[in-house]
Write an enzyme that holds these catalytic residues in place. Structure first.
Site, PDB file in Angstrom:
ATOM      1  N   ARG A   1       3.559  -4.753 -13.855  1.00 15.14           N
ATOM      2  CA  ARG A   1       2.744  -5.017 -12.652  1.00 15.14           C
ATOM      3  C   ARG A   1       1.894  -3.794 -12.304  1.00 15.14           C
ATOM      4  NH1 ARG A   1       7.394  -8.059 -11.020  1.00 15.14           N
ATOM      5  NH2 ARG A   1       8.234  -6.408  -9.712  1.00 15.14           N
ATOM      6  N   ARG A   2       2.464  -2.603 -12.517  1.00 10.52           N
ATOM      7  CA  ARG A   2       1.689  -1.378 -12.226  1.00 10.52           C
ATOM      8  C   ARG A   2       0.520  -1.242 -13.193  1.00 10.52           C
ATOM      9  NH1 ARG A   2       5.121  -2.172  -8.833  1.00 10.52           N
ATOM     10  NH2 ARG A   2       3.323  -3.338  -8.172  1.00 10.52           N
TER      11      ARG A   2
ATOM     12  N   THR B   1      -0.775   0.441   0.857  1.00  8.45           N
ATOM     13  CA  THR B   1      -1.971   0.363   0.024  1.00  8.45           C
ATOM     14  C   THR B   1      -2.382   1.780  -0.360  1.00  8.45           C
ATOM     15  OG1 THR B   1      -4.256  -0.447  -0.111  1.00  8.45           O
ATOM     16  CG2 THR B   1      -3.557   0.406   2.031  1.00  8.45           C
ATOM     17  N   HIS B   2      -3.122   1.843  -1.494  1.00  8.03           N
ATOM     18  CA  HIS B   2      -3.719   3.132  -1.884  1.00  8.03           C
ATOM     19  C   HIS B   2      -5.215   3.096  -1.646  1.00  8.03           C
ATOM     20  CE1 HIS B   2      -0.272   1.942  -4.364  1.00  8.03           C
ATOM     21  NE2 HIS B   2       0.140   3.170  -4.119  1.00  8.03           N
TER      22      HIS B   2
ATOM     23  N   GLN C   1       1.901 -10.765   1.956  1.00  8.65           N
ATOM     24  CA  GLN C   1       0.922 -10.493   0.894  1.00  8.65           C
ATOM     25  C   GLN C   1      -0.443 -11.044   1.299  1.00  8.65           C
ATOM     26  OE1 GLN C   1       3.393 -12.845  -1.568  1.00  8.65           O
ATOM     27  NE2 GLN C   1       3.932 -11.184  -2.960  1.00  8.65           N
TER      28      GLN C   1
ATOM     29  N   ASP D   1      11.546  -7.199  -0.147  1.00 10.91           N
ATOM     30  CA  ASP D   1      10.246  -7.309  -0.826  1.00 10.91           C
ATOM     31  C   ASP D   1       9.816  -8.770  -0.890  1.00 10.91           C
ATOM     32  OD1 ASP D   1      10.192  -4.587  -1.386  1.00 10.91           O
ATOM     33  OD2 ASP D   1      10.874  -4.819  -3.464  1.00 10.91           O
TER      34      ASP D   1
ATOM     35  N   ARG E   1       5.866  -5.002   6.164  1.00 12.31           N
ATOM     36  CA  ARG E   1       4.992  -4.241   5.268  1.00 12.31           C
ATOM     37  C   ARG E   1       3.869  -5.192   4.844  1.00 12.31           C
ATOM     38  NH1 ARG E   1       7.660  -3.781  -0.210  1.00 12.31           N
ATOM     39  NH2 ARG E   1       8.852  -2.005   0.524  1.00 12.31           N
TER      40      ARG E   1
ATOM     41  N   LYS F   1      -1.353  -6.119  -0.752  1.00 12.04           N
ATOM     42  CA  LYS F   1      -2.371  -7.064  -1.252  1.00 12.04           C
ATOM     43  C   LYS F   1      -1.704  -8.184  -2.051  1.00 12.04           C
ATOM     44  CE  LYS F   1      -6.228  -3.841  -1.213  1.00 12.04           C
ATOM     45  NZ  LYS F   1      -7.313  -3.171  -1.960  1.00 12.04           N
TER      46      LYS F   1
ATOM     47  N   ALA G   1       1.040  -8.600  -5.851  1.00 10.50           N
ATOM     48  CA  ALA G   1       1.083  -8.054  -7.208  1.00 10.50           C
ATOM     49  C   ALA G   1       1.316  -9.079  -8.305  1.00 10.50           C
ATOM     50  CB  ALA G   1       2.196  -7.002  -7.281  1.00 10.50           C
TER      51      ALA G   1
HETATM   52  C1  LIG Z   1       5.013   0.585  -0.946  1.00  9.87           C
HETATM   53  C2  LIG Z   1       4.521  -0.642  -1.651  1.00  9.87           C
HETATM   54  C3  LIG Z   1       5.329  -1.755  -1.705  1.00  9.87           C
HETATM   55  C4  LIG Z   1       4.874  -2.919  -2.326  1.00  9.87           C
HETATM   56  N1  LIG Z   1       5.636  -4.062  -2.267  1.00  9.87           N
HETATM   57  C5  LIG Z   1       5.138  -5.221  -2.763  1.00  9.87           C
HETATM   58  C6  LIG Z   1       5.814  -6.445  -2.563  1.00  9.87           C
HETATM   59  O1  LIG Z   1       6.892  -6.520  -1.938  1.00  9.87           O
HETATM   60  N2  LIG Z   1       5.256  -7.575  -3.085  1.00  9.87           N
HETATM   61  C7  LIG Z   1       4.052  -7.553  -3.759  1.00  9.87           C
HETATM   62  O2  LIG Z   1       3.577  -8.613  -4.175  1.00  9.87           O
HETATM   63  N3  LIG Z   1       3.398  -6.400  -3.953  1.00  9.87           N
HETATM   64  C8  LIG Z   1       3.906  -5.233  -3.486  1.00  9.87           C
HETATM   65  N4  LIG Z   1       3.199  -4.066  -3.667  1.00  9.87           N
HETATM   66  C9  LIG Z   1       2.042  -4.022  -4.600  1.00  9.87           C
HETATM   67  C10 LIG Z   1       0.747  -4.426  -3.935  1.00  9.87           C
HETATM   68  O3  LIG Z   1       0.759  -5.818  -3.718  1.00  9.87           O
HETATM   69  C11 LIG Z   1      -0.482  -4.057  -4.795  1.00  9.87           C
HETATM   70  O4  LIG Z   1      -0.385  -4.703  -6.022  1.00  9.87           O
HETATM   71  C12 LIG Z   1      -0.640  -2.569  -5.050  1.00  9.87           C
HETATM   72  O5  LIG Z   1      -0.307  -1.829  -3.915  1.00  9.87           O
HETATM   73  C13 LIG Z   1      -2.099  -2.226  -5.447  1.00  9.87           C
HETATM   74  O6  LIG Z   1      -2.968  -2.560  -4.411  1.00  9.87           O
HETATM   75  P1  LIG Z   1      -3.703  -1.509  -3.441  1.00  9.87           P
HETATM   76  O7  LIG Z   1      -3.441  -2.008  -2.049  1.00  9.87           O
HETATM   77  O8  LIG Z   1      -3.266  -0.126  -3.688  1.00  9.87           O
HETATM   78  O9  LIG Z   1      -5.224  -1.743  -3.674  1.00  9.87           O
HETATM   79  P2  LIG Z   1      -6.147  -1.755  -4.956  1.00  9.87           P
HETATM   80  O10 LIG Z   1      -7.469  -2.205  -4.475  1.00  9.87           O
HETATM   81  O11 LIG Z   1      -5.499  -2.494  -6.071  1.00  9.87           O
HETATM   82  O12 LIG Z   1      -6.194  -0.225  -5.351  1.00  9.87           O
HETATM   83  C14 LIG Z   1      -6.863   0.741  -4.574  1.00  9.87           C
HETATM   84  C15 LIG Z   1      -6.856   2.035  -5.372  1.00  9.87           C
HETATM   85  O13 LIG Z   1      -5.508   2.509  -5.489  1.00  9.87           O
HETATM   86  C16 LIG Z   1      -5.256   3.034  -6.788  1.00  9.87           C
HETATM   87  N5  LIG Z   1      -4.217   2.228  -7.433  1.00  9.87           N
HETATM   88  C17 LIG Z   1      -3.720   1.039  -7.007  1.00  9.87           C
HETATM   89  N6  LIG Z   1      -2.723   0.623  -7.811  1.00  9.87           N
HETATM   90  C18 LIG Z   1      -2.598   1.550  -8.774  1.00  9.87           C
HETATM   91  C19 LIG Z   1      -1.718   1.690  -9.893  1.00  9.87           C
HETATM   92  N7  LIG Z   1      -0.796   0.793 -10.210  1.00  9.87           N
HETATM   93  N8  LIG Z   1      -1.882   2.797 -10.665  1.00  9.87           N
HETATM   94  C20 LIG Z   1      -2.818   3.737 -10.388  1.00  9.87           C
HETATM   95  N9  LIG Z   1      -3.660   3.649  -9.330  1.00  9.87           N
HETATM   96  C21 LIG Z   1      -3.544   2.583  -8.535  1.00  9.87           C
HETATM   97  C22 LIG Z   1      -6.563   2.983  -7.525  1.00  9.87           C
HETATM   98  O14 LIG Z   1      -7.228   4.238  -7.290  1.00  9.87           O
HETATM   99  C23 LIG Z   1      -7.321   1.868  -6.822  1.00  9.87           C
HETATM  100  O15 LIG Z   1      -8.698   2.000  -6.939  1.00  9.87           O
HETATM  101  C24 LIG Z   1       3.617  -2.912  -2.988  1.00  9.87           C
HETATM  102  C25 LIG Z   1       2.810  -1.786  -2.936  1.00  9.87           C
HETATM  103  C26 LIG Z   1       3.230  -0.669  -2.267  1.00  9.87           C
HETATM  104  C27 LIG Z   1       2.311   0.504  -2.184  1.00  9.87           C
END
Ligand SMILES: Cc1cc2nc3c(=O)[nH]c(=O)nc-3n(C[C@H](O)[C@H](O)[C@H](O)COP(=O)(O)OP(=O)(O)OC[C@H]3O[C@@H](n4cnc5c(N)ncnc54)[C@H](O)[C@@H]3O)c2cc1C
Length: 309
Positions: free
Chosen positions: A290-291, A228-229, A165, A135, A186, A189, A191
């Protein structure tokens, strides 16, 4: 001007370091909503969740939650636990790999210590036919993490990948510097709470950077986990993959346990690889915060649980 969700995100991430907030969340957090994002506190708990996700057609990874370990012996114990996790995954025939943090393996007090520990885990994973992703943590650790990833690959460890990131200004240059390795990466965005001097403060700029990096990585990496979601980025991934004629072995979607489960299933049913990051362990506090910061609406979910008692 930063938008209001960004300000709220910063407030939550700052509050996460406050001892009173921590005491409250440590006491009630799991019951109040932590269970939505964390697959329990023990490996036995996690195995049940991982199996259920696999049965739904989803791949998984797991992480023993924890970071910023400050003793050599504790970091070695974490490496030993990961070896046992890999053995358990193999014994249970789970479709699960491992994602870990280098500060959990001792990076904060020595790059050599972290390297030795992660090399041990990656070697054990190779013997069991498994994969380990490193990570990416706060920006202070990016250089060391990329150095360790390169060192592992140059030592012949093929079964490992790391994370970039999109919110960091430096990431396009980092990607360029890794391409000779044909890396398995991976893309996220980002966190953590980062200053404007190192990371885009505006969400739109982060999303634009993600899109640019995604396009390059889909073509130039051996594999990209599109983590990403964000549905517009998922749709864009599929457009680029179609345009470039990329096989399904070159990319997969990755999402977090408890976030957009319907989207996870619908992509898996369409035949795409979907991996659900499914952490466990007693040290869930920073992960949960963070979540919550990513989507302040999650706080309402927690508060509703408080009101339900
Ligand atoms: C598999 C995986 C591994 C990751 N590993 C790392 C890492 O190693 N280092 C790091 O810095 N970050 C990591 N992250 C976190 C990442 O950086 C983001 O903070 C996180 O994925 C939210 O961004 P998003 O791309 O989903 O987009 P966003 O624009 O934040 O979200 C898009 C949509 O997704 C949904 N959503 C997003 N997050 C949430 C949540 N917490 N609860 C509910 N709904 C949500 C909402 O509907 C939102 O509108 C990881 C994320 C994933 C999915």
């Amino acid at each position: 001007m930063p938008d209001s969700s960004l300000i709220l995100r910063q407030v939550i991430l700052r509050a996460a370091t406050d001892a009173r907030v921590r005491r409250f969340v440590d006491r009630y957090g799991m019951r109040l909503g932590g269970e939505r994002f964390v697959a329990g506190t023990t490996l036995d708990d996690a195995v049940g969740v991982l199996r259920r996700l696999n049965e739904l057609g989803l791949l998984t990874n797991t992480t023993l939650l924890g970071e910023h370990v400050t003793e050599d012996q504790a970091a070695r114990e974490v490496a030993a636990i990961y070896e046992r996790v890999l053995e358990r995954i193999s014994a249970e025939a789970l479709r699960t790999n491992v994602a870990l943090k280098l500060t959990h393996l001792g990076l904060e007090f020595g790059e050599e210590i972290a390297y030795a520990n992660v090399a041990r885990v990656v070697g054990h994973a190779a013997a069991l036919g498994n994969f380990v992703r490193i990570d990416m943590e706060e920006s202070a650790w990016v250089d060391a993490t990329l150095r360790i990833y390169r060192r592992l690959r140059e030592a012949g460890h093929e079964n490992t990948g790391t994370v970039l990131q999109a919110y960091l200004y430096r990431t396009e240059a980092d990607l360029e510097s890794l391409l000779d390795l044909k890396p398995n990466l991976r893309l996220v965005k980002g966190a953590y709470l980062e200053p404007e001097s190192v990371a885009y403060p505006l969400k739109q700029d982060v999303d634009d950077a993600y899109r640019r990096l995604l396009e390059r990585m889909l073509v130039d990496c051996s594999y990209i986990g599109v983590a990403t979601h964000d549905e517009s980025l998922i749709a864009h991934t599929l457009d680029v993959a179609l345009r470039e004629g990329l096989g399904l072995d070159r990319f997969g979607f990755q999402m977090l346990y408890g976030v957009r489960p319907g989207l996870q299933l619908s992509l898996a049913r369409r035949g795409y690889s979907v991996l659900v990051a499914t952490p466990y362990g007693p040290e869930w506090y920073p992960y949960l915060m963070r979540r919550l910061a990513e989507r302040p609406a999650n706080l309402l979910f927690v508060l509703r649980n408080v009101l339900k008692g």
